[in-house]
Design a protein around this motif. Structure first.
Motif, PDB file in Angstrom:
ATOM      1  N   LYS A 136       0.825  -1.208   0.000  1.00 18.45           N
ATOM      2  CA  LYS A 136       0.000   0.000   0.000  1.00 18.45           C
ATOM      3  C   LYS A 136       0.864   1.264   0.000  1.00 18.45           C
ATOM      4  O   LYS A 136       0.544   2.239  -0.697  1.00 18.45           O
ATOM      5  CB  LYS A 136      -0.927   0.009   1.213  1.00 18.45           C
ATOM      6  CG  LYS A 136      -1.919   1.160   1.211  1.00 18.45           C
ATOM      7  CD  LYS A 136      -2.933   1.037   2.336  1.00 18.45           C
ATOM      8  CE  LYS A 136      -3.952   2.173   2.281  1.00 18.45           C
ATOM      9  NZ  LYS A 136      -4.956   2.041   3.366  1.00 18.45           N
ATOM     10  N   THR A 139       2.267   1.841  -3.546  1.00 14.55           N
ATOM     11  CA  THR A 139       1.238   2.384  -4.433  1.00 14.55           C
ATOM     12  C   THR A 139       1.000   3.856  -4.134  1.00 14.55           C
ATOM     13  O   THR A 139       0.864   4.681  -5.040  1.00 14.55           O
ATOM     14  CB  THR A 139      -0.068   1.597  -4.281  1.00 14.55           C
ATOM     15  OG1 THR A 139       0.163   0.224  -4.598  1.00 14.55           O
ATOM     16  CG2 THR A 139      -1.147   2.147  -5.199  1.00 14.55           C
ATOM     17  N   GLU A 140       0.958   4.203  -2.866  1.00 18.40           N
ATOM     18  CA  GLU A 140       0.738   5.601  -2.461  1.00 18.40           C
ATOM     19  C   GLU A 140       1.862   6.498  -2.966  1.00 18.40           C
ATOM     20  O   GLU A 140       1.612   7.577  -3.514  1.00 18.40           O
ATOM     21  CB  GLU A 140       0.646   5.684  -0.936  1.00 18.40           C
ATOM     22  CG  GLU A 140       0.425   7.078  -0.384  1.00 18.40           C
ATOM     23  CD  GLU A 140      -0.964   7.625  -0.636  1.00 18.40           C
ATOM     24  OE1 GLU A 140      -1.120   8.859  -0.560  1.00 18.40           O
ATOM     25  OE2 GLU A 140      -1.881   6.841  -0.903  1.00 18.40           O
ATOM     26  N   CYS A 143       1.890   6.156  -7.235  1.00 19.36           N
ATOM     27  CA  CYS A 143       0.717   6.481  -8.047  1.00 19.36           C
ATOM     28  C   CYS A 143      -0.114   7.649  -7.531  1.00 19.36           C
ATOM     29  O   CYS A 143      -0.690   8.385  -8.325  1.00 19.36           O
ATOM     30  CB  CYS A 143      -0.172   5.249  -8.163  1.00 19.36           C
ATOM     31  SG  CYS A 143       0.615   3.854  -8.979  1.00 19.36           S
ATOM     32  N   ARG A 144      -0.186   7.823  -6.239  1.00 19.39           N
ATOM     33  CA  ARG A 144      -1.037   8.890  -5.722  1.00 19.39           C
ATOM     34  C   ARG A 144      -0.246  10.174  -5.483  1.00 19.39           C
ATOM     35  O   ARG A 144      -0.617  11.235  -5.944  1.00 19.39           O
ATOM     36  CB  ARG A 144      -1.749   8.424  -4.458  1.00 19.39           C
ATOM     37  CG  ARG A 144      -2.628   7.198  -4.726  1.00 19.39           C
ATOM     38  CD  ARG A 144      -3.619   6.941  -3.638  1.00 19.39           C
ATOM     39  NE  ARG A 144      -4.452   5.792  -3.971  1.00 19.39           N
ATOM     40  CZ  ARG A 144      -5.413   5.325  -3.197  1.00 19.39           C
ATOM     41  NH1 ARG A 144      -5.677   5.907  -2.031  1.00 19.39           N
ATOM     42  NH2 ARG A 144      -6.130   4.270  -3.558  1.00 19.39           N
ATOM     43  N   ARG A 145       0.857  10.054  -4.784  1.00 17.05           N
ATOM     44  CA  ARG A 145       1.696  11.238  -4.601  1.00 17.05           C
ATOM     45  C   ARG A 145       2.507  11.506  -5.852  1.00 17.05           C
ATOM     46  O   ARG A 145       2.854  12.651  -6.146  1.00 17.05           O
ATOM     47  CB  ARG A 145       2.625  11.045  -3.399  1.00 17.05           C
ATOM     48  CG  ARG A 145       1.865  10.946  -2.107  1.00 17.05           C
ATOM     49  CD  ARG A 145       2.680  11.198  -0.856  1.00 17.05           C
ATOM     50  NE  ARG A 145       4.096  11.022  -0.946  1.00 17.05           N
ATOM     51  CZ  ARG A 145       4.786  10.185  -0.176  1.00 17.05           C
ATOM     52  NH1 ARG A 145       4.162   9.399   0.670  1.00 17.05           N
ATOM     53  NH2 ARG A 145       6.091  10.116  -0.282  1.00 17.05           N
ATOM     54  N   GLY A 146       2.857  10.450  -6.583  1.00 22.59           N
ATOM     55  CA  GLY A 146       3.546  10.619  -7.865  1.00 22.59           C
ATOM     56  C   GLY A 146       4.999  10.995  -7.764  1.00 22.59           C
ATOM     57  O   GLY A 146       5.621  11.352  -8.763  1.00 22.59           O
ATOM     58  N   LYS A 150       4.588   8.380 -12.474  1.00 25.29           N
ATOM     59  CA  LYS A 150       3.345   7.624 -12.634  1.00 25.29           C
ATOM     60  C   LYS A 150       3.330   6.746 -13.881  1.00 25.29           C
ATOM     61  O   LYS A 150       2.286   6.284 -14.318  1.00 25.29           O
ATOM     62  CB  LYS A 150       2.160   8.589 -12.669  1.00 25.29           C
ATOM     63  CG  LYS A 150       1.970   9.363 -11.370  1.00 25.29           C
ATOM     64  CD  LYS A 150       0.727  10.234 -11.416  1.00 25.29           C
ATOM     65  CE  LYS A 150       0.518  10.953 -10.092  1.00 25.29           C
ATOM     66  NZ  LYS A 150      -0.711  11.777 -10.106  1.00 25.29           N
ATOM     67  N   CYS A 153       1.535   3.194 -13.500  1.00 23.61           N
ATOM     68  CA  CYS A 153       0.330   3.208 -12.684  1.00 23.61           C
ATOM     69  C   CYS A 153      -0.912   3.144 -13.563  1.00 23.61           C
ATOM     70  O   CYS A 153      -0.908   3.615 -14.699  1.00 23.61           O
ATOM     71  CB  CYS A 153       0.261   4.475 -11.829  1.00 23.61           C
ATOM     72  SG  CYS A 153       1.632   4.657 -10.678  1.00 23.61           S
ATOM     73  N   ASP A 156      -6.521   5.282 -12.832  1.00 22.81           N
ATOM     74  CA  ASP A 156      -7.205   5.737 -11.617  1.00 22.81           C
ATOM     75  C   ASP A 156      -6.250   5.920 -10.439  1.00 22.81           C
ATOM     76  O   ASP A 156      -6.643   6.379  -9.369  1.00 22.81           O
ATOM     77  CB  ASP A 156      -8.330   4.774 -11.234  1.00 22.81           C
ATOM     78  CG  ASP A 156      -7.824   3.352 -10.946  1.00 22.81           C
ATOM     79  OD1 ASP A 156      -6.590   3.155 -10.869  1.00 22.81           O
ATOM     80  OD2 ASP A 156      -8.667   2.455 -10.801  1.00 22.81           O
ATOM     81  N   GLY A 157      -4.961   5.569 -10.647  1.00 28.99           N
ATOM     82  CA  GLY A 157      -3.957   5.774  -9.611  1.00 28.99           C
ATOM     83  C   GLY A 157      -4.067   4.846  -8.431  1.00 28.99           C
ATOM     84  O   GLY A 157      -3.471   5.087  -7.383  1.00 28.99           O
ATOM     85  N   LYS A 158      -4.795   3.738  -8.582  1.00 35.95           N
ATOM     86  CA  LYS A 158      -5.019   2.845  -7.456  1.00 35.95           C
ATOM     87  C   LYS A 158      -4.149   1.583  -7.490  1.00 35.95           C
ATOM     88  O   LYS A 158      -4.173   0.798  -6.558  1.00 35.95           O
ATOM     89  CB  LYS A 158      -6.493   2.443  -7.398  1.00 35.95           C
ATOM     90  CG  LYS A 158      -7.424   3.609  -7.089  1.00 35.95           C
ATOM     91  CD  LYS A 158      -8.869   3.132  -7.008  1.00 35.95           C
ATOM     92  CE  LYS A 158      -9.800   4.304  -6.666  1.00 35.95           C
ATOM     93  NZ  LYS A 158     -11.223   3.858  -6.576  1.00 35.95           N
TER      94      LYS A 158
END
Length: 202
Positions: A136, A139-140, A143-146, A150, A153, A156-158
Protein backbone atom coordinates in the motif's frame (compact mmCIF):
# COMPACT_ATOMS: atom_id res chain seq x y z
CA UNK A 1 29.27 14.96 -0.12
CA UNK A 2 26.73 12.21 -0.75
CA UNK A 3 23.56 12.28 -2.85
CA UNK A 4 21.42 10.02 -0.69
CA UNK A 5 17.62 9.76 -0.23
CA UNK A 6 15.81 9.28 3.07
CA UNK A 7 15.06 5.63 2.26
CA UNK A 8 18.70 4.75 1.59
CA UNK A 9 21.24 3.65 4.21
CA UNK A 10 24.94 2.88 3.90
CA UNK A 11 25.79 -0.53 5.34
CA UNK A 12 29.44 -1.54 5.73
CA UNK A 13 30.10 -5.12 4.69
CA UNK A 14 32.53 -7.47 6.45
CA UNK A 15 35.32 -8.07 3.94
CA UNK A 16 37.94 -5.84 5.57
CA UNK A 17 36.44 -5.33 9.04
CA UNK A 18 35.77 -1.62 8.59
CA UNK A 19 33.82 -0.15 11.49
CA UNK A 20 33.26 3.41 10.24
CA UNK A 21 32.41 4.81 6.83
CA UNK A 22 35.24 7.31 7.25
CA UNK A 23 37.67 4.38 7.14
CA UNK A 24 36.14 3.30 3.82
CA UNK A 25 36.44 6.79 2.37
CA UNK A 26 40.03 7.14 3.56
CA UNK A 27 40.96 4.02 1.61
CA UNK A 28 38.82 4.30 -1.53
CA UNK A 29 38.07 8.02 -2.08
CA UNK A 30 40.41 10.40 -0.28
CA UNK A 31 43.69 9.30 -1.97
CA UNK A 32 42.16 9.53 -5.45
CA UNK A 33 39.55 12.28 -5.38
CA UNK A 34 36.60 12.37 -7.74
CA UNK A 35 33.72 10.24 -6.52
CA UNK A 36 33.08 6.82 -5.04
CA UNK A 37 30.07 4.93 -6.37
CA UNK A 38 28.15 2.50 -4.17
CA UNK A 39 25.70 -0.06 -5.53
CA UNK A 40 22.15 -0.40 -4.32
CA UNK A 41 21.05 -3.42 -2.33
CA UNK A 42 17.28 -3.55 -2.77
CA UNK A 43 15.31 -4.46 0.35
CA UNK A 44 11.97 -6.18 -0.26
CA UNK A 45 8.48 -5.81 1.15
CA UNK A 46 8.85 -8.78 3.55
CA UNK A 47 5.29 -9.55 2.32
CA UNK A 48 3.87 -6.60 4.27
CA UNK A 49 0.80 -5.04 2.67
CA UNK A 50 0.09 -1.98 4.84
CA UNK A 51 1.89 0.59 6.98
CA UNK A 52 2.84 -0.08 10.61
CA UNK A 53 4.25 2.53 13.07
CA UNK A 54 7.55 0.70 13.49
CA UNK A 55 10.98 1.83 12.18
CA UNK A 56 11.41 0.61 8.60
CA UNK A 57 14.79 -0.99 9.37
CA UNK A 58 12.88 -3.25 11.77
CA UNK A 59 9.90 -3.85 9.47
CA UNK A 60 11.83 -4.82 6.35
CA UNK A 61 14.66 -7.33 6.82
CA UNK A 62 14.62 -9.39 3.62
CA UNK A 63 16.71 -8.26 0.67
CA UNK A 64 17.78 -9.39 -2.79
CA UNK A 65 20.52 -12.04 -3.00
CA UNK A 66 22.79 -9.76 -5.06
CA UNK A 67 23.31 -5.98 -5.38
CA UNK A 68 21.56 -3.99 -8.10
CA UNK A 69 23.52 -2.32 -10.91
CA UNK A 70 22.23 1.13 -9.94
CA UNK A 71 24.64 3.24 -7.87
CA UNK A 72 24.71 6.40 -5.81
CA UNK A 73 27.76 8.65 -5.45
CA UNK A 74 29.90 10.03 -2.66
CA UNK A 75 31.94 12.88 -4.13
CA UNK A 76 34.94 14.77 -2.83
CA UNK A 77 33.53 18.28 -2.50
CA UNK A 78 36.65 19.96 -3.91
CA UNK A 79 36.14 18.05 -7.18
CA UNK A 80 32.37 18.51 -7.50
CA UNK A 81 30.97 20.54 -10.40
CA UNK A 82 27.34 19.49 -10.83
CA UNK A 83 25.00 16.52 -10.70
CA UNK A 84 24.40 14.56 -13.91
CA UNK A 85 21.37 12.91 -12.32
CA UNK A 86 20.44 11.63 -8.85
CA UNK A 87 23.08 8.90 -9.20
CA UNK A 88 26.22 10.49 -10.65
CA UNK A 89 28.17 13.76 -10.75
CA UNK A 90 30.32 15.85 -13.05
CA UNK A 91 33.74 17.06 -11.97
CA UNK A 92 35.45 20.46 -12.17
CA UNK A 93 38.70 19.00 -13.49
CA UNK A 94 39.72 16.43 -16.11
CA UNK A 95 41.71 14.23 -13.72
CA UNK A 96 38.79 13.30 -11.49
CA UNK A 97 36.82 10.14 -12.25
CA UNK A 98 34.26 7.92 -10.55
CA UNK A 99 35.77 4.98 -8.66
CA UNK A 100 34.40 1.95 -6.86
CA UNK A 101 35.23 -0.30 -3.91
CA UNK A 102 36.19 -3.26 -6.12
CA UNK A 103 39.77 -2.41 -5.15
CA UNK A 104 41.49 0.87 -4.18
CA UNK A 105 41.70 3.12 -7.25
CA UNK A 106 39.33 1.01 -9.37
CA UNK A 107 37.60 3.14 -12.02
CA UNK A 108 33.86 2.65 -12.37
CA UNK A 109 32.73 0.34 -15.15
CA UNK A 110 29.55 2.18 -16.08
CA UNK A 111 27.78 4.03 -18.85
CA UNK A 112 28.03 7.68 -19.90
CA UNK A 113 25.33 8.67 -17.43
CA UNK A 114 27.33 7.16 -14.57
CA UNK A 115 24.32 5.65 -12.84
CA UNK A 116 25.24 1.97 -12.99
CA UNK A 117 28.12 -0.37 -12.24
CA UNK A 118 27.60 -3.90 -13.61
CA UNK A 119 30.68 -5.17 -11.74
CA UNK A 120 28.56 -5.09 -8.55
CA UNK A 121 31.38 -4.59 -6.02
CA UNK A 122 29.85 -5.72 -2.74
CA UNK A 123 32.56 -6.64 -0.23
CA UNK A 124 33.07 -3.22 1.34
CA UNK A 125 30.04 -0.91 1.24
CA UNK A 126 26.48 -1.12 -0.10
CA UNK A 127 23.56 1.28 -0.09
CA UNK A 128 20.49 -0.51 1.24
CA UNK A 129 17.50 0.94 -0.58
CA UNK A 130 14.11 0.53 1.09
CA UNK A 131 12.33 1.36 -2.11
CA UNK A 132 9.09 -0.57 -1.80
CA UNK A 133 8.04 -0.62 1.88
CA UNK A 134 4.61 -2.29 2.03
CA UNK A 135 2.35 -2.83 -0.98
CA UNK A 136 0.00 0.00 0.00
CA UNK A 137 2.83 2.42 0.78
CA UNK A 138 4.49 1.75 -2.56
CA UNK A 139 1.24 2.38 -4.43
CA UNK A 140 0.74 5.60 -2.46
CA UNK A 141 4.24 6.88 -3.23
CA UNK A 142 4.29 5.95 -6.89
CA UNK A 143 0.72 6.48 -8.05
CA UNK A 144 -1.04 8.89 -5.72
CA UNK A 145 1.70 11.24 -4.60
CA UNK A 146 3.55 10.62 -7.86
CA UNK A 147 6.99 11.34 -6.45
CA UNK A 148 8.35 8.19 -8.07
CA UNK A 149 6.70 8.95 -11.41
CA UNK A 150 3.35 7.62 -12.63
CA UNK A 151 4.57 5.77 -15.70
CA UNK A 152 3.69 2.36 -14.25
CA UNK A 153 0.33 3.21 -12.68
CA UNK A 154 -3.24 2.58 -13.74
CA UNK A 155 -5.20 5.64 -14.83
CA UNK A 156 -7.20 5.74 -11.62
CA UNK A 157 -3.96 5.77 -9.61
CA UNK A 158 -5.02 2.85 -7.46
CA UNK A 159 -2.66 0.19 -8.72
CA UNK A 160 0.92 -0.16 -9.91
CA UNK A 161 1.50 -1.95 -13.20
CA UNK A 162 4.87 -3.20 -14.40
CA UNK A 163 4.66 -3.78 -18.13
CA UNK A 164 8.03 -2.78 -19.57
CA UNK A 165 9.38 -1.71 -16.17
CA UNK A 166 12.99 -2.14 -15.11
CA UNK A 167 13.59 -4.90 -12.56
CA UNK A 168 14.25 -2.47 -9.71
CA UNK A 169 10.77 -0.94 -10.17
CA UNK A 170 8.98 -4.21 -9.43
CA UNK A 171 8.41 -4.96 -5.72
CA UNK A 172 9.36 -8.36 -4.32
CA UNK A 173 9.36 -9.78 -0.79
CA UNK A 174 13.14 -10.28 -0.62
CA UNK A 175 14.94 -13.62 -0.34
CA UNK A 176 17.82 -13.13 2.11
CA UNK A 177 17.23 -12.33 5.78
CA UNK A 178 19.53 -9.46 6.77
CA UNK A 179 18.96 -7.48 9.96
CA UNK A 180 22.36 -5.77 10.03
CA UNK A 181 20.96 -2.29 9.31
CA UNK A 182 18.56 -2.64 12.24
CA UNK A 183 21.28 -3.91 14.58
CA UNK A 184 23.59 -1.09 13.54
CA UNK A 185 20.84 1.46 14.18
CA UNK A 186 20.18 0.11 17.67
CA UNK A 187 23.91 0.20 18.39
CA UNK A 188 24.23 3.80 17.20
CA UNK A 189 20.95 5.06 18.71
CA UNK A 190 20.06 2.89 21.72
CA UNK A 191 16.56 4.35 22.15
CA UNK A 192 15.46 2.31 19.12
CA UNK A 193 15.85 -0.85 21.19
CA UNK A 194 12.34 -0.21 22.51
CA UNK A 195 11.06 -1.52 19.15
CA UNK A 196 13.13 -4.71 19.14
CA UNK A 197 10.24 -6.97 20.19
CA UNK A 198 7.50 -5.17 18.25
CA UNK A 199 5.70 -7.31 15.68
CA UNK A 200 4.56 -5.93 12.33
CA UNK A 201 1.25 -7.58 11.44
CA UNK A 202 0.92 -5.53 8.23
Amino acid sequence: MALIDIDEFFVIQNQYNFTDIRDVLNKYLVPYGGSLTVNWMLVGTSNHTIYAPIPLLKRFQYRDPEPDMVVKSIVKSADYKSSKNPHAVSFNNEKSVARTTKYPGCIQNGDDKGGVDPDLPSGVLLLYHYRYLSEKEYTERRCRRGNLGKKWCTKDGKKVTYKGANAHIIPRPGKVFDNRPWRLLMLAVPKYRMYEHEVDFG
